[in-house]
Design a protein around this motif. Structure first.
Motif, PDB file in Angstrom:
ATOM      1  N   ALA A 192       4.160  99.602  31.145  1.00 28.34           N
ATOM      2  CA  ALA A 192       3.891  98.300  30.172  1.00 28.34           C
ATOM      3  C   ALA A 192       5.133  97.639  30.237  1.00 28.34           C
ATOM      4  CB  ALA A 192       3.348  98.586  29.179  1.00 28.34           C
ATOM      5  N   MET A 193       6.345  98.329  30.162  1.00 27.97           N
ATOM      6  CA  MET A 193       7.483  97.415  29.934  1.00 27.97           C
ATOM      7  C   MET A 193       8.113  97.399  31.276  1.00 27.97           C
ATOM      8  SD  MET A 193       8.704  96.405  26.713  1.00 27.97           S
ATOM      9  CE  MET A 193      10.635  96.711  26.973  1.00 27.97           C
ATOM     10  N   ALA A 194       8.315  98.451  32.100  1.00 24.69           N
ATOM     11  CA  ALA A 194       8.972  98.300  33.621  1.00 24.69           C
ATOM     12  C   ALA A 194       8.108  97.605  34.715  1.00 24.69           C
ATOM     13  CB  ALA A 194       9.523  99.826  33.760  1.00 24.69           C
ATOM     14  N   ARG A 336       3.605 103.079  19.906  1.00 24.90           N
ATOM     15  CA  ARG A 336       2.827 101.540  20.229  1.00 24.90           C
ATOM     16  C   ARG A 336       4.055 100.837  20.941  1.00 24.90           C
ATOM     17  NH1 ARG A 336       2.027  98.288  14.651  1.00 24.90           N
ATOM     18  NH2 ARG A 336       4.455  98.656  14.324  1.00 24.90           N
ATOM     19  N   SER A 337       3.108 100.081  21.838  1.00 23.67           N
ATOM     20  CA  SER A 337       3.943  99.315  22.955  1.00 23.67           C
ATOM     21  C   SER A 337       5.231  98.504  22.198  1.00 23.67           C
ATOM     22  CB  SER A 337       3.240  98.799  24.119  1.00 23.67           C
ATOM     23  OG  SER A 337       4.166  98.160  25.151  1.00 23.67           O
ATOM     24  N   LEU A 338       6.254  98.379  23.003  1.00 23.21           N
ATOM     25  CA  LEU A 338       7.237  97.299  22.554  1.00 23.21           C
ATOM     26  C   LEU A 338       7.014  95.799  23.073  1.00 23.21           C
ATOM     27  CD1 LEU A 338      10.534  99.324  22.741  1.00 23.21           C
ATOM     28  CD2 LEU A 338       9.623  98.654  20.485  1.00 23.21           C
ATOM     29  N   THR A 339       6.100  95.794  24.058  1.00 23.53           N
ATOM     30  CA  THR A 339       5.657  94.427  24.596  1.00 23.53           C
ATOM     31  C   THR A 339       4.791  93.628  23.487  1.00 23.53           C
ATOM     32  OG1 THR A 339       3.579  95.450  25.285  1.00 23.53           O
ATOM     33  CG2 THR A 339       5.400  95.438  26.869  1.00 23.53           C
ATOM     34  N   ILE A 340       4.611  94.154  22.187  1.00 20.10           N
ATOM     35  CA  ILE A 340       3.951  93.026  21.230  1.00 20.10           C
ATOM     36  C   ILE A 340       5.049  92.368  20.418  1.00 20.10           C
ATOM     37  CG2 ILE A 340       2.269  94.996  20.643  1.00 20.10           C
ATOM     38  CD1 ILE A 340       3.794  95.737  18.394  1.00 20.10           C
ATOM     39  N   TYR A 341       6.408  92.678  21.013  1.00 18.20           N
ATOM     40  CA  TYR A 341       7.403  91.698  20.338  1.00 18.20           C
ATOM     41  C   TYR A 341       8.158  90.949  21.428  1.00 18.20           C
ATOM     42  CZ  TYR A 341       7.146  95.577  16.795  1.00 18.20           C
ATOM     43  OH  TYR A 341       6.891  96.464  15.698  1.00 18.20           O
ATOM     44  N   ASP A 342       7.842  89.689  21.202  1.00 18.15           N
ATOM     45  CA  ASP A 342       8.328  88.697  22.144  1.00 18.15           C
ATOM     46  C   ASP A 342       9.853  88.657  22.477  1.00 18.15           C
ATOM     47  OD1 ASP A 342       5.810  87.763  22.596  1.00 18.15           O
ATOM     48  OD2 ASP A 342       5.947  86.244  21.136  1.00 18.15           O
ATOM     49  N   ILE A 344      12.005  91.155  22.249  1.00 16.87           N
ATOM     50  CA  ILE A 344      12.431  92.648  22.903  1.00 16.87           C
ATOM     51  C   ILE A 344      11.764  92.363  24.374  1.00 16.87           C
ATOM     52  CG2 ILE A 344      11.671  94.929  23.197  1.00 16.87           C
ATOM     53  CD1 ILE A 344      11.731  94.814  19.782  1.00 16.87           C
ATOM     54  N   LYS A 345      10.449  91.993  24.460  1.00 17.26           N
ATOM     55  CA  LYS A 345       9.850  91.803  25.829  1.00 17.26           C
ATOM     56  C   LYS A 345      10.955  90.935  26.631  1.00 17.26           C
ATOM     57  CE  LYS A 345       5.578  90.626  28.299  1.00 17.26           C
ATOM     58  NZ  LYS A 345       4.159  90.430  28.109  1.00 17.26           N
ATOM     59  N   THR A 346      11.333  89.659  26.162  1.00 16.02           N
ATOM     60  CA  THR A 346      11.988  88.492  26.955  1.00 16.02           C
ATOM     61  C   THR A 346      13.385  89.339  27.368  1.00 16.02           C
ATOM     62  OG1 THR A 346      10.880  86.920  25.687  1.00 16.02           O
ATOM     63  CG2 THR A 346      13.079  86.321  26.805  1.00 16.02           C
ATOM     64  N   VAL A 347      14.184  89.917  26.410  1.00 16.35           N
ATOM     65  CA  VAL A 347      15.522  90.215  26.834  1.00 16.35           C
ATOM     66  C   VAL A 347      15.695  91.476  27.755  1.00 16.35           C
ATOM     67  CG1 VAL A 347      16.466  89.471  24.671  1.00 16.35           C
ATOM     68  CG2 VAL A 347      15.649  91.911  24.912  1.00 16.35           C
ATOM     69  N   PHE A 348      14.482  92.240  27.786  1.00 14.67           N
ATOM     70  CA  PHE A 348      14.310  93.641  28.562  1.00 14.67           C
ATOM     71  C   PHE A 348      13.866  93.252  29.960  1.00 14.67           C
ATOM     72  CE2 PHE A 348      15.610  95.806  24.650  1.00 14.67           C
ATOM     73  CZ  PHE A 348      16.442  96.708  25.147  1.00 14.67           C
ATOM     74  N   THR A 349      13.037  92.254  29.984  1.00 15.07           N
ATOM     75  CA  THR A 349      12.387  91.633  31.451  1.00 15.07           C
ATOM     76  C   THR A 349      13.402  91.215  32.108  1.00 15.07           C
ATOM     77  OG1 THR A 349      10.226  91.220  30.270  1.00 15.07           O
ATOM     78  CG2 THR A 349      10.848  90.107  32.476  1.00 15.07           C
ATOM     79  N   ALA A 350      14.434  90.224  31.498  1.00 16.29           N
ATOM     80  CA  ALA A 350      15.487  89.527  32.237  1.00 16.29           C
ATOM     81  C   ALA A 350      16.447  90.662  32.631  1.00 16.29           C
ATOM     82  CB  ALA A 350      16.239  88.808  31.338  1.00 16.29           C
ATOM     83  N   ARG A 351      16.597  91.849  31.773  1.00 15.12           N
ATOM     84  CA  ARG A 351      17.442  92.867  32.317  1.00 15.12           C
ATOM     85  C   ARG A 351      16.668  93.759  33.464  1.00 15.12           C
ATOM     86  NH1 ARG A 351      17.813  98.406  30.275  1.00 15.12           N
ATOM     87  NH2 ARG A 351      20.015  99.234  30.401  1.00 15.12           N
ATOM     88  N   ASN A 352      15.678  93.964  33.440  1.00 12.29           N
ATOM     89  CA  ASN A 352      14.719  94.726  34.700  1.00 12.29           C
ATOM     90  C   ASN A 352      15.072  93.782  35.845  1.00 12.29           C
ATOM     91  OD1 ASN A 352      14.077  96.490  32.782  1.00 12.29           O
ATOM     92  ND2 ASN A 352      11.784  95.478  32.457  1.00 12.29           N
ATOM     93  N   VAL A 353      14.876  92.560  35.657  1.00 14.75           N
ATOM     94  CA  VAL A 353      15.050  91.646  37.013  1.00 14.75           C
ATOM     95  C   VAL A 353      16.456  91.772  37.347  1.00 14.75           C
ATOM     96  CG1 VAL A 353      14.942  89.422  37.881  1.00 14.75           C
ATOM     97  CG2 VAL A 353      13.302  89.982  36.427  1.00 14.75           C
ATOM     98  N   SER A 354      17.655  91.948  36.609  1.00  7.06           N
ATOM     99  CA  SER A 354      18.903  92.106  37.147  1.00  7.06           C
ATOM    100  C   SER A 354      19.050  93.482  37.807  1.00  7.06           C
ATOM    101  CB  SER A 354      19.895  91.907  35.768  1.00  7.06           C
ATOM    102  OG  SER A 354      21.238  92.111  36.245  1.00  7.06           O
ATOM    103  N   LEU A 355      18.613  94.463  37.017  1.00  6.77           N
ATOM    104  CA  LEU A 355      18.608  95.705  37.636  1.00  6.77           C
ATOM    105  C   LEU A 355      18.233  95.803  39.099  1.00  6.77           C
ATOM    106  CD1 LEU A 355      17.992  98.012  34.494  1.00  6.77           C
ATOM    107  CD2 LEU A 355      20.204  97.690  35.515  1.00  6.77           C
ATOM    108  N   GLN A 356      16.917  95.120  39.131  1.00 13.60           N
ATOM    109  CA  GLN A 356      16.242  95.258  40.449  1.00 13.60           C
ATOM    110  C   GLN A 356      17.062  94.466  41.468  1.00 13.60           C
ATOM    111  OE1 GLN A 356      13.050  96.795  41.000  1.00 13.60           O
ATOM    112  NE2 GLN A 356      13.952  96.411  42.945  1.00 13.60           N
ATOM    113  N   ASN A 357      17.572  93.219  41.162  1.00 17.77           N
ATOM    114  CA  ASN A 357      18.443  92.566  42.075  1.00 17.77           C
ATOM    115  C   ASN A 357      19.711  93.260  42.632  1.00 17.77           C
ATOM    116  OD1 ASN A 357      16.635  90.567  42.009  1.00 17.77           O
ATOM    117  ND2 ASN A 357      17.727  89.239  40.144  1.00 17.77           N
TER     118      ASN A 357
END
Length: 397
Positions: A192-194, A336-342, A344-357
């Protein structure tokens, strides 16, 4: 002349002209099997084709092809099952919060990291710790009792309203003991997060870490500060003429070259403003200004972090360490998934993209280096052969 014409005529014409000659028989046209037998290559080629055809048929029979529609259906089914797990755990979490008083449970944040065995590379978005869910821990006996009384509209007796000790709901031992039985649930939270790539990870290859909410919020603040400084970092990289993702050694090499060229004591035409800009850019790129660390454990104020790695805790694998740490049957745990918090979801989604790149860039650089080495070896090979021939020639003479 008659013999010459016979050589240039067809077999039917030869038979007609020479049919009267005693003992003459028209040549028979060779059949395909006869030609194959006469040629040592024709039969071998045909046999090779037959063997390849048979091997291909056997492979198809052993592993029947799966259509794209079937693969898509399987992926959708797996994704739906994971969403159901996340929803079910979230409802259980919310129910525990409603049923219990605030001092009767503890809340933590669980993070995962991919650490595959051997030389396999980790999934890029899970190469560093990724927070995936909240964990609520409560005393099971008290929770079941309070739930029973509320479901039956009964007043809770005073004996059931006793304060729970901290040892009864201590999170780290309880979560460590619960991890082995929560394999599929934890993998669903990670997905859900990754994103979908996490679904291909073996749950037994995941490591786990836990911290309380205060510590985690400090980490989020640090990550937001890093995200806010990303634009400044990009500008600094432009001043130095490097990429924001370049290695520290490359940045340092370029900085030393520039600072030597633009130093006012060495270059009378140098500008002090440009010299200071290069120096400030390097300080920002090398994180000398007190910015948060690059890894999750280094985020925020380290003095306010209490991140704990759950050693010997593996989902789906019973461990002695977890069994000794706490009795899982005495605590009630929900996720409980952390995706319910906008936020947290925003900052870690950006971080995931950076790690993938970063992983993609590193893979391309590695492939390019391997290609250059292969080309260099290929170019060096003829030289070695030629040298060997030159050495052998006098010996042969």
């Amino acid at each position: 002349a008659r013999l010459y014409r016979a050589r240039t005529m067809s077999a039917a014409s030869v038979t007609h002209q020479w049919g009267a000659v005693a003992g003459f028989a028209a040549p028979k046209r060779a059949t395909a099997p006869a030609r194959a037998a006469a040629s040592p290559y024709a039969g071998r080629s045909k046999q090779s084709k037959e063997e390849k055809k048979a091997a291909k048929a056997a492979k198809k029979k052993a592993a029947p092809a799966v259509s794209k529609q079937a693969k898509d259906a399987a992926r959708k089914k797996a994704a739906a099952a994971m969403r159901e797990v996340v929803s079910k755990q979230g409802k259980a979490y919310d129910r525990m919060v409603r049923e219990l008083d605030r001092d009767q449970y503890r809340e933590y944040v669980l993070s995962v990291r991919h650490n595959p065995a051997g030389d396999a590379d980790p999934e890029p978005v899970l190469s560093d710790w990724l927070p995936v869910c909240e964990v609520i821990v409560a005393d099971k006996q008290q929770y079941e009792a309070r739930k029973f009384f509320k479901e039956n509209n009964m007043d809770i007796p005073e004996t059931e309203q006793q304060t729970v000790s901290a040892e009864q709901i201590e999170g780290v031992p309880a979560i460590r003991a619960a991890v082995p039985r929560l394999g599929s649930d934890l993998l669903a939270m990670a997905a859900a997060m990754a994103g979908s790539n996490a679904r291909n990870v073996e749950v037994s290859d995941l490591e786990f870490g836990v911290e309380d909410w205060g510590s985690f919020e400090n980490a989020v603040d640090g990550l937001e500060a890093q995200a806010g400084a990303a634009v400044q970092r990009a500008r600094a990289a432009g001043v130095l003429g490097v990429s924001p993702d370049d290695d520290a050694s490359e940045v340092k090499r370029v900085y030393r070259r520039l600072i030597a060229t633009e130093h006012p004591d060495r270059n009378p035409d140098a500008s002090i403003e440009k010299f200071n800009a290069i120096k400030e850019a390097y300080e920002l790129m090398s994180d000398r200004g007190g910015q948060s660390g690059a890894t999750f454990e280094g985020l925020g104020d380290k003095a306010k972090r209490d991140f704990v790695k759950l050693n010997d805790a593996h989902a789906g694998v019973s461990t002695a360490g977890g069994a000794k740490a706490a009795d899982a049957s005495k605590t009630e745990i929900a996720l409980r998934s952390l995706t319910i918090y906008d936020r947290i979801k925003t900052v870690f989604t950006a971080r995931n993209v950076s790690l993938q790149n970063r992983a993609t860039t590193a893979a391309k650089a590695k492939a390019g280096k391997a290609g250059k080495e292969g080309t260099a070896d290929a170019e060096a090979a003829p030289e070695e052969t030629e040298t060997a021939e030159k050495v052998e020639e006098p010996v042969a003479a």
